[in-house]
Write a protein that holds these residues in place. Structure first.
Motif, mmCIF file in Angstrom:
data_model
loop_
_atom_site.group_PDB
_atom_site.id
_atom_site.type_symbol
_atom_site.label_atom_id
_atom_site.label_comp_id
_atom_site.label_asym_id
_atom_site.label_seq_id
_atom_site.Cartn_x
_atom_site.Cartn_y
_atom_site.Cartn_z
ATOM 1 N N MET A 1 23.604 10.874 28.077
ATOM 2 C CA MET A 1 23.949 12.142 28.706
ATOM 3 C C MET A 1 25.448 12.350 28.614
ATOM 4 O O MET A 1 26.219 11.410 28.771
ATOM 5 N N GLN A 2 25.817 13.598 28.361
ATOM 6 C CA GLN A 2 27.224 13.950 28.294
ATOM 7 C C GLN A 2 27.445 15.218 29.093
ATOM 8 O O GLN A 2 26.766 16.220 28.877
ATOM 9 N N MET B 1 19.775 4.073 34.091
ATOM 10 C CA MET B 1 20.562 5.075 33.400
ATOM 11 C C MET B 1 21.463 5.735 34.429
ATOM 12 O O MET B 1 21.015 6.526 35.232
ATOM 13 N N LYS B 2 22.732 5.396 34.440
ATOM 14 C CA LYS B 2 23.679 5.966 35.400
ATOM 15 C C LYS B 2 25.004 6.236 34.696
ATOM 16 O O LYS B 2 26.002 5.592 34.934
ATOM 17 N N PRO B 3 25.019 7.231 33.767
ATOM 18 C CA PRO B 3 26.276 7.529 33.080
ATOM 19 C C PRO B 3 27.339 8.036 34.040
ATOM 20 O O PRO B 3 27.046 8.699 35.021
ATOM 21 N N VAL B 4 28.566 7.737 33.734
ATOM 22 C CA VAL B 4 29.699 8.161 34.543
ATOM 23 C C VAL B 4 29.901 9.662 34.374
ATOM 24 O O VAL B 4 29.823 10.199 33.288
ATOM 25 N N GLY B 5 30.153 10.360 35.485
ATOM 26 C CA GLY B 5 30.481 11.758 35.435
ATOM 27 C C GLY B 5 29.292 12.700 35.340
ATOM 28 O O GLY B 5 29.472 13.899 35.244
ATOM 29 N N ILE B 6 28.069 12.190 35.358
ATOM 30 C CA ILE B 6 26.884 13.033 35.269
ATOM 31 C C ILE B 6 26.354 13.277 36.673
ATOM 32 O O ILE B 6 26.208 12.357 37.476
ATOM 33 N N ASP B 7 26.063 14.512 36.977
ATOM 34 C CA ASP B 7 25.529 14.901 38.272
ATOM 35 C C ASP B 7 24.204 14.166 38.535
ATOM 36 O O ASP B 7 23.304 14.222 37.699
ATOM 37 N N PRO B 8 24.079 13.475 39.668
ATOM 38 C CA PRO B 8 22.831 12.765 39.972
ATOM 39 C C PRO B 8 21.600 13.675 39.961
ATOM 40 O O PRO B 8 20.508 13.242 39.612
ATOM 41 N N GLU B 9 21.770 14.955 40.318
ATOM 42 C CA GLU B 9 20.637 15.880 40.276
ATOM 43 C C GLU B 9 20.192 16.139 38.843
ATOM 44 O O GLU B 9 19.010 16.337 38.586
ATOM 45 N N ALA B 10 21.112 16.142 37.893
ATOM 46 C CA ALA B 10 20.750 16.301 36.485
ATOM 47 C C ALA B 10 19.959 15.084 36.012
ATOM 48 O O ALA B 10 18.985 15.216 35.271
ATOM 49 N N LEU B 11 20.354 13.904 36.462
ATOM 50 C CA LEU B 11 19.606 12.696 36.121
ATOM 51 C C LEU B 11 18.189 12.759 36.684
ATOM 52 O O LEU B 11 17.225 12.362 36.023
ATOM 53 N N GLU B 12 18.037 13.279 37.887
ATOM 54 C CA GLU B 12 16.705 13.425 38.497
ATOM 55 C C GLU B 12 15.858 14.410 37.701
ATOM 56 O O GLU B 12 14.653 14.215 37.563
ATOM 57 N N HIS C 1 29.890 23.516 31.470
ATOM 58 C CA HIS C 1 28.958 24.278 32.303
ATOM 59 C C HIS C 1 27.617 23.583 32.499
ATOM 60 O O HIS C 1 26.652 24.228 32.894
ATOM 61 N N GLY C 2 27.527 22.310 32.208
ATOM 62 C CA GLY C 2 26.247 21.624 32.349
ATOM 63 C C GLY C 2 26.289 20.257 31.728
ATOM 64 O O GLY C 2 27.192 19.478 31.979
ATOM 65 N N GLY C 3 25.316 19.995 30.875
ATOM 66 C CA GLY C 3 25.258 18.692 30.243
ATOM 67 C C GLY C 3 24.310 18.703 29.058
ATOM 68 O O GLY C 3 23.496 19.606 28.898
ATOM 69 N N VAL C 4 24.447 17.676 28.229
ATOM 70 C CA VAL C 4 23.575 17.487 27.074
ATOM 71 C C VAL C 4 22.907 16.137 27.232
ATOM 72 O O VAL C 4 23.551 15.142 27.581
ATOM 73 N N VAL C 5 21.594 16.113 26.994
ATOM 74 C CA VAL C 5 20.815 14.881 27.051
ATOM 75 C C VAL C 5 20.233 14.650 25.666
ATOM 76 O O VAL C 5 19.557 15.523 25.122
ATOM 77 N N ALA C 6 20.496 13.510 25.079
ATOM 78 C CA ALA C 6 19.896 13.132 23.799
ATOM 79 C C ALA C 6 19.055 11.891 24.048
ATOM 80 O O ALA C 6 19.538 10.907 24.616
ATOM 81 N N SER C 7 17.781 11.960 23.668
ATOM 82 C CA SER C 7 16.913 10.805 23.890
ATOM 83 C C SER C 7 16.054 10.567 22.665
ATOM 84 O O SER C 7 15.843 11.454 21.839
ATOM 85 N N ALA C 8 15.573 9.360 22.560
ATOM 86 C CA ALA C 8 14.641 8.969 21.510
ATOM 87 C C ALA C 8 13.676 7.982 22.133
ATOM 88 O O ALA C 8 14.002 7.306 23.114
ATOM 89 N N GLY C 9 12.478 7.939 21.587
ATOM 90 C CA GLY C 9 11.524 7.007 22.151
ATOM 91 C C GLY C 9 10.181 7.101 21.477
ATOM 92 O O GLY C 9 10.051 7.605 20.364
#
Length: 121
Positions: free
Chosen positions: A72-73, A1-12, A77-85
């Motif tokens: 992730m978008q 999961m490596k969306p473009v434009g998303i802060d790597p720390e947010a992914l962590e 001022h931050g980001g939105v994460v939508a997940s399902a599983g």
């Protein structure tokens, strides 16, 4: 999961959330702040202590969380994460989850808002 434009720390943060949720929910407290809120199946919790305690008190403990999709978008001022599983507990639970991420005054990412719903299967 490596969306473009998303802060790597947010992914962590997202990766850490799922790992801690499955192994030690007490460790989730660092991801919330006093202004954080969580809606879980229509019930609302607010603040670090209340949210963490609710997660710790969930009746299912031995889990194998599998996020089957995660989007992730970045926002202004931050980001939105939508997940399902799936949550493999005593019975298979399918969920949909949305997190709104923000940075605190020290520049650390946290979960400002979170909504979790289970899907009937």
């Amino acid at each position: 999961m490596k969306p473009v434009g998303i802060d790597p720390e947010a992914l962590e943060l997202v990766k850490y959330y799922y790992e801690a949720f499955n192994s030690d929910r007490h460790a989730l407290d660092i991801l919330f702040r006093d202004d954080s809120t969580m809606s879980w199946e229509g019930n609302l919790w607010a603040g670090t202590a209340a949210i963490t305690q609710m997660l710790v008190d969930l009746p299912f403990h031995a889990l194998a969380n599998e996020a089957t999709s995660c989007t992730m978008q970045q926002t202004m001022h931050g980001g939105v994460v939508a997940s399902a599983g799936n949550e493999a507990a005593e019975v298979l639970l399918q969920y949909a989850q949305t997190m709104v991420l923000a940075k605190d005054l020290r520049g650390y990412w946290y979960i400002q808002y979170q909504v979790v719903s289970f899907v009937d299967i």
